[in-house]
Design an enzyme around this catalytic site. Structure first.
Site, PDB file in Angstrom:
ATOM      1  N   HIS A 179      41.305  37.175  37.736  1.00 15.18           N
ATOM      2  CA  HIS A 179      40.024  37.844  37.975  1.00 15.18           C
ATOM      3  C   HIS A 179      40.142  39.095  38.818  1.00 15.18           C
ATOM      4  CE1 HIS A 179      37.434  34.501  36.509  1.00 15.18           C
ATOM      5  NE2 HIS A 179      38.477  33.782  36.865  1.00 15.18           N
ATOM      6  N   LYS A 234      25.467  43.094  44.602  1.00 11.74           N
ATOM      7  CA  LYS A 234      26.807  42.522  44.421  1.00 11.74           C
ATOM      8  C   LYS A 234      27.453  42.447  45.791  1.00 11.74           C
ATOM      9  CE  LYS A 234      27.649  46.123  41.627  1.00 11.74           C
ATOM     10  NZ  LYS A 234      28.161  45.470  40.441  1.00 11.74           N
ATOM     11  N   ARG A 235      28.613  41.781  45.903  1.00 10.75           N
ATOM     12  CA  ARG A 235      29.306  41.750  47.186  1.00 10.75           C
ATOM     13  C   ARG A 235      29.585  43.170  47.682  1.00 10.75           C
ATOM     14  NH1 ARG A 235      31.022  36.718  49.356  1.00 10.75           N
ATOM     15  NH2 ARG A 235      31.972  38.014  50.958  1.00 10.75           N
ATOM     16  N   LYS A 237      33.621  48.752  44.984  1.00 13.29           N
ATOM     17  CA  LYS A 237      32.351  48.735  44.241  1.00 13.29           C
ATOM     18  C   LYS A 237      31.487  49.958  44.560  1.00 13.29           C
ATOM     19  CE  LYS A 237      32.309  43.634  44.132  1.00 13.29           C
ATOM     20  NZ  LYS A 237      32.273  43.218  42.716  1.00 13.29           N
ATOM     21  N   THR A 287      29.683  40.715  36.064  1.00 21.85           N
ATOM     22  CA  THR A 287      28.777  39.895  35.247  1.00 21.85           C
ATOM     23  C   THR A 287      27.330  40.240  35.583  1.00 21.85           C
ATOM     24  OG1 THR A 287      29.115  38.141  36.869  1.00 21.85           O
ATOM     25  CG2 THR A 287      30.294  37.939  34.783  1.00 21.85           C
ATOM     26  N   LYS A 311      23.704  40.686  33.316  1.00 23.82           N
ATOM     27  CA  LYS A 311      22.396  40.106  33.645  1.00 23.82           C
ATOM     28  C   LYS A 311      21.311  41.178  33.643  1.00 23.82           C
ATOM     29  CE  LYS A 311      25.055  36.869  36.345  1.00 23.82           C
ATOM     30  NZ  LYS A 311      25.725  36.660  37.653  1.00 23.82           N
TER      31      LYS A 311
HETATM   32  C1  26Q Z   1      42.438  35.191  47.526  1.00 21.23           C
HETATM   33  C2  26Q Z   1      43.452  34.910  48.423  1.00 21.23           C
HETATM   34  C3  26Q Z   1      43.157  34.442  49.659  1.00 21.23           C
HETATM   35  C4  26Q Z   1      41.833  34.264  49.998  1.00 21.23           C
HETATM   36  C5  26Q Z   1      40.815  34.544  49.106  1.00 21.23           C
HETATM   37  C6  26Q Z   1      41.113  35.000  47.868  1.00 21.23           C
HETATM   38  C7  26Q Z   1      40.040  35.289  46.908  1.00 21.23           C
HETATM   39  C8  26Q Z   1      38.788  34.689  47.020  1.00 21.23           C
HETATM   40  C9  26Q Z   1      37.783  34.965  46.101  1.00 21.23           C
HETATM   41  C10 26Q Z   1      40.256  36.145  45.862  1.00 21.23           C
HETATM   42  C11 26Q Z   1      39.260  36.409  44.960  1.00 21.23           C
HETATM   43  C12 26Q Z   1      38.018  35.826  45.063  1.00 21.23           C
HETATM   44  C13 26Q Z   1      36.950  36.103  44.116  1.00 21.23           C
HETATM   45  C14 26Q Z   1      37.091  36.976  43.136  1.00 21.23           C
HETATM   46  C15 26Q Z   1      35.999  37.322  42.214  1.00 21.23           C
HETATM   47  O1  26Q Z   1      34.866  36.870  42.336  1.00 21.23           O
HETATM   48  N1  26Q Z   1      36.310  38.140  41.227  1.00 21.23           N
HETATM   49  C16 26Q Z   1      35.309  38.575  40.251  1.00 21.23           C
HETATM   50  O2  26Q Z   1      35.348  37.681  39.157  1.00 21.23           O
HETATM   51  C17 26Q Z   1      34.321  37.968  38.238  1.00 21.23           C
HETATM   52  C18 26Q Z   1      34.361  36.897  37.168  1.00 21.23           C
HETATM   53  O3  26Q Z   1      35.464  37.091  36.343  1.00 21.23           O
HETATM   54  C19 26Q Z   1      34.475  39.364  37.678  1.00 21.23           C
HETATM   55  O4  26Q Z   1      33.374  39.632  36.845  1.00 21.23           O
HETATM   56  C20 26Q Z   1      34.549  40.396  38.794  1.00 21.23           C
HETATM   57  O5  26Q Z   1      34.862  41.663  38.247  1.00 21.23           O
HETATM   58  C21 26Q Z   1      35.612  39.992  39.785  1.00 21.23           C
HETATM   59  O6  26Q Z   1      35.624  40.874  40.901  1.00 21.23           O
END
Ligand code: 26Q
Length: 819
Positions: free
Chosen positions: A359, A547-548, A553, A656, A660
């Site tokens: 992702h 969004k976050r 972004k 996503t 929406k």
């Molecule tokens: C990784 C290592 C250590 C600690 C935390 C993390 C971590 C935590 C959460 C890495 C990534 C996330 C979340 C990622 C995320 O939400 N990515 C999003 O995924 C969506 C669904 O596929 C995409 O639409 C977005 O583009 C993408 O940013």
């Protein structure tokens, strides 16, 4: 069969008897929470019937089952969604009305389980909805965090985090069921000893400490089917036995302490999206829920088939990013240590079972664990990962003989770190990206060397969103219009929205569509008034970025553009513009300073503009929506005229939210990034506003290091004037120079990093021009309404039902349950 009246009466009687039995109350004496809880119990009875039947049908069916492993889920509120699935929304509303209660008030009592950060967690929940609706046998598996993502308040323009004690709020979560017979023990720490038994090496793991995993199951109702899927969330508990032992030795305090240590594992969700957080507790969380899940899968499989040799025919496990990757060595551990299977056979089975979805391409988000930490916490898993690494490097050596550097970079263990993405690629049958563009970047860039070795593994499957939550639940006004004009097929086959195409030239329909938008804007305005005491004008354009908060972004580019508009309105009396309210909603990771400053800038700007002369205020407004979550998104998104999807090209894997907004008739202004590329393909160039560098252009600029933000600054007066506001005192009245950092990062870089790494200043001029075009388009009312309708009409492709069918064809190969 009961008639309509009798069924309504049944609901009323059910609510009354639940109030009496659970709380000793009547409708008159009960409070709102008790009435809410009574309603849930009544709905649950029917859901339980379906759930029980589903489990029977599944057992009889005996086909392959999917386990979707994710450290995050964001299911949203359950009540309204479940009533829609049961087809009973109106009946409950009427029943409650007869009792003198509004269903909306009752639904508002419910907590929104914030068991995820953003896109990845919400995607997991959309997928479960589609799996259930499409009758596929599937279970989602994750963690039952006691505290979800923090609740956000804005105090003195800054984000403040408040613990999300979602379980306390309602005295527990009424939709869940604990399943004590499916409790498993998970081992941490300890030591390994080796012994040869009949010439076979046996590894013994001793002196470990144990944490019990208790599953809580949530029903996931399919729409238009009686199928009910399951979301299983594991909760950590201290083993009572050990507790009692130390207790009897008089170590009362230690016993209680140990208990706390075990239970802390499922205490809280880490609030970091796309950001590294190498904490030992996080590693514990990952092993905790993957180990429990794998033990459960193995026990179920053995109960049916006696051994694990045909596991790959009956089970597939999808890994949502690398966070659940420890499921791989855990399955190997059980096969080898507990089932006595041989290493190679076990590895071969494993490789057929797992699929890995990536992702993110941001290097700081690729998960790596310090070897020492990993070894201490999970000694046996560590040894197994080493075994996998040796085999894999040997295989690579055949493909890349002598190329040590390349093999070194692809290894699973290297530079004293365990690289989870490499583990996933090595041990999965399929690796997928989440949009066309992202899939290509994985092959060409992030996993290039892996792609050369095993090209067949790599694919892309474009994300999707469930129309049940993001249309039926979020936008009842639009659904009513759709039902009247194109029938109800779209609810299960979103591509049926294309029946709207001919209506895009029908003035009467365009007007009704616009009326729905206005109604939704008013609904949002009322909600915001009630929540935050802010008044906004629904006759202005609602331009939304929700969004976050993250630098890639580029909320900062949006804000600089707003500053630029403000500056022109203030200083150039000939400057005219279509009135726009810019709406922001974003949470920042608690330790992400830059993101927090961006949130502060949005709030400071909001106040600044609210104090401007009326000529300015009538044309420009900025609001910040506190505590963005699924519930807020359901109200905000249908109210948007414009959807801001403006990430630096190549950085947003898919997005996503973009889908929406499109589905609900907002027009996108965006870069050619993630799924925006496919949105443009679907909706056509005339119905979207695209600007900025392409991913290839960004790549080239970075490769040859020939971008100077200073030049971008020098050569554009709008940028210079907007940037000036960050440092000239206009925005910080107390002289605290709060935005100096933002200014410096854009122009000079921060402790050794490049200036403006996300190319805010580079894309600013075309972004600003694109907004001007958009405002002109909006003034042509018919043209704008047509664009809006066509966005909805062409959103069918972005149903998560389509994504799930794609996964199934390419990866899982599940058969549907016979409903
Ligand atoms: C990784 C290592 C250590 C600690 C935390 C993390 C971590 C935590 C959460 C890495 C990534 C996330 C979340 C990622 C995320 O939400 N990515 C999003 O995924 C969506 C669904 O596929 C995409 O639409 C977005 O583009 C993408 O940013």
């Amino acid at each position: 069969m009961l008639n309509k009246h009798e069924r309504k009466q049944q609901i009323i009687d059910g609510i009354k008897s639940n109030l009496r039995n659970q709380f000793g109350k009547t409708v008159k004496t009960a409070n709102k929470t008790q009435i809410y809880l009574a309603c849930v119990q009544v709905a649950r009875e029917e859901i339980m019937d379906r759930w029980v039947k589903t489990k029977e049908i599944e057992a009889e069916h005996g086909g392959k089952k999917l386990y979707y492993l994710s450290v995050e889920f964001l299911p949203g509120r359950a009540m309204s969604n479940n009533l829609i699935a049961l087809g009973k929304t109106d009946m409950y509303a009427e029943a409650l009305m007869e009792l003198g209660i509004s269903i909306n008030e009752i639904e508002d009592i419910e907590a929104d389980p914030g068991l995820g950060n953003g896109g990845l967690g919400r995607l997991a929940s959309c997928f479960l909805d589609s799996l259930a609706t499409l009758n596929y046998p599937a279970m989602g598996c994750g963690i039952r965090y006691e505290y979800g993502l923090f609740r956000q308040r804005i105090i003195n323009d800054a984000q403040v985090e408040i613990p999300d004690d979602w379980l306390d709020d309602m005295g527990g979560y009424p939709w869940e069921t604990p399943v004590y017979e499916d409790e498993f023990s998970v081992r941490f720490g300890g030591k390994l000893t080796e012994e040869y038994v009949d010439g076979v090496l046996k590894v013994h793991h001793t002196d470990y400490s144990v944490v019990e995993a208790i599953p809580f199951d949530l029903p996931v109702l399919g729409y238009g089917t009686d199928n009910v899927g399951t979301l299983r969330l594991w909760s950590a508990h201290s083993p009572k036995q050990i507790d009692m032992e130390s207790f009897s030795r008089g170590e009362y305090v230690r016993a209680v302490e140990d208990r706390e240590l075990a239970e802390v594992i499922s205490k809280v969700l880490y609030p970091a999206e796309n950001h590294k957080e190498g904490k030992s507790l996080r590693l514990k969380q990952h092993y905790f829920f993957t180990s429990a899940t794998i033990q459960y899968i193995v026990r179920e499989h053995k109960r049916c088939y006696g051994s694990l040799y045909n596991l790959a025919d009956k089970v597939c496990i999808q890994i949502n990013d690398t966070h659940p990757a420890l499921a791989i060595p855990e399955l190997l551990r059980i096969m080898i240590d507990e089932e006595g299977m041989d290493w190679e056979a076990s590895c071969n089975i494993c490789k057929k079972v797992f699929g890995y979805t990536n992702h993110t391409v941001l290097s700081e988000a690729l998960e790596k664990w310090p070897e020492q930490l990993f070894k201490e916490l999970l000694p046996r898993i560590y040894a197994i990962v080493h075994g996998i690494n040796e085999d894999y490097c040997a295989k690579l050596w055949k493909f890349y003989p002598g190329q040590w550097d390349k093999i070194g970079s692809m290894a699973i263990v290297g530079y004293n770190e365990i690289r989870m993405a490499n583990l996933c690629v090595a041990m999965s049958d399929h690796v997928n990206g989440v949009s066309q563009l992202h899939g290509e970047i994985l092959k060409r860039d992030v996993f290039k060397n892996f792609f050369m070795v095993e090209p067949w593994k790599f694919t892309s499957i474009t994300n999707g969103i469930t129309p049940r939550r993001w249309l039926l639940n979020a936008n009842p006004a639009l659904c009513k219009l759709l039902d009247d004009s194109i029938g109800e097929d779209y609810k299960q086959d979103l591509s049926a929205l294309n029946k709207l195409e001919p209506l895009a030239d029908d003035s009467a329909f365009l007007q009704r569509f616009a009326d729905v938008k206005l109604e939704n804007k008013r609904r949002f305005a009322d909600w915001l008034q009630q929540k935050q005491g802010i008044t906004i004008d629904p006759s202005m354009v609602f331009d939304v970025q929700s969004k976050r908060a993250h630098e890639y972004k580029r909320q900062l580019m949006n804000l600089l553009h707003i500053i630029s508009l403000y500056d022109r309105l203030m200083n150039d009396s000939s400057f005219e513009m279509t009135p726009v309210t810019f709406i922001f909603a974003a949470k920042a990771s608690a330790n992400y300073t830059m993101a927090k400053q961006i949130i502060k800038l949005a709030n400071v700007l909001s106040h600044k503009i609210s104090m401007a002369p009326s000529r300015v205020r009538e044309r420009l407004n900025v609001v910040f929506v506190e505590n963005y979550n699924v519930t807020a998104a359901e109200i905000l998104i249908p109210a948007a005229d414009v959807s801001e999807q403006i990430s630096t090209a190549g950085k947003e894997a898919s997005g996503t939210g973009n889908m929406k907004f499109m589905l609900n008739g907002a027009v996108t202004i965006g870069t050619l990034d993630g799924a925006n590329v496919e949105i443009k393909e679907q909706v056509g160039d005339d119905n979207i506003f695209i600007f900025g560098l392409t991913a290839q252009e960004v790549e080239r600029l970075n490769r040859y290091a020939n971008y100077s933000s200073g030049k971008a600054y020098e050569s554009n007066a709008l940028i210079r004037r907007a940037m000036d506001y960050l440092i000239n005192g206009e925005l910080d009245l107390n002289g605290t120079r709060v935005f100096n950092d933002l200014y410096h990062v854009l122009l000079f870089g921060e402790n050794g990093t490049r200036a403006d790494p996300y190319l805010v200043l580079k894309d600013f001029p075309t972004y600003s021009e694109c907004h001007a075009k958009l405002r002109t388009a909006y003034c042509d009312t018919k043209r704008w309404q047509r664009m809006s309708v066509l966005n909805t009409a062409r959103a069918g492709y972005f149903s998560s039902d389509r994504s799930i069918e794609d996964y199934n064809e390419k990866i899982w190969k599940l058969d549907k349950l016979p409903f």
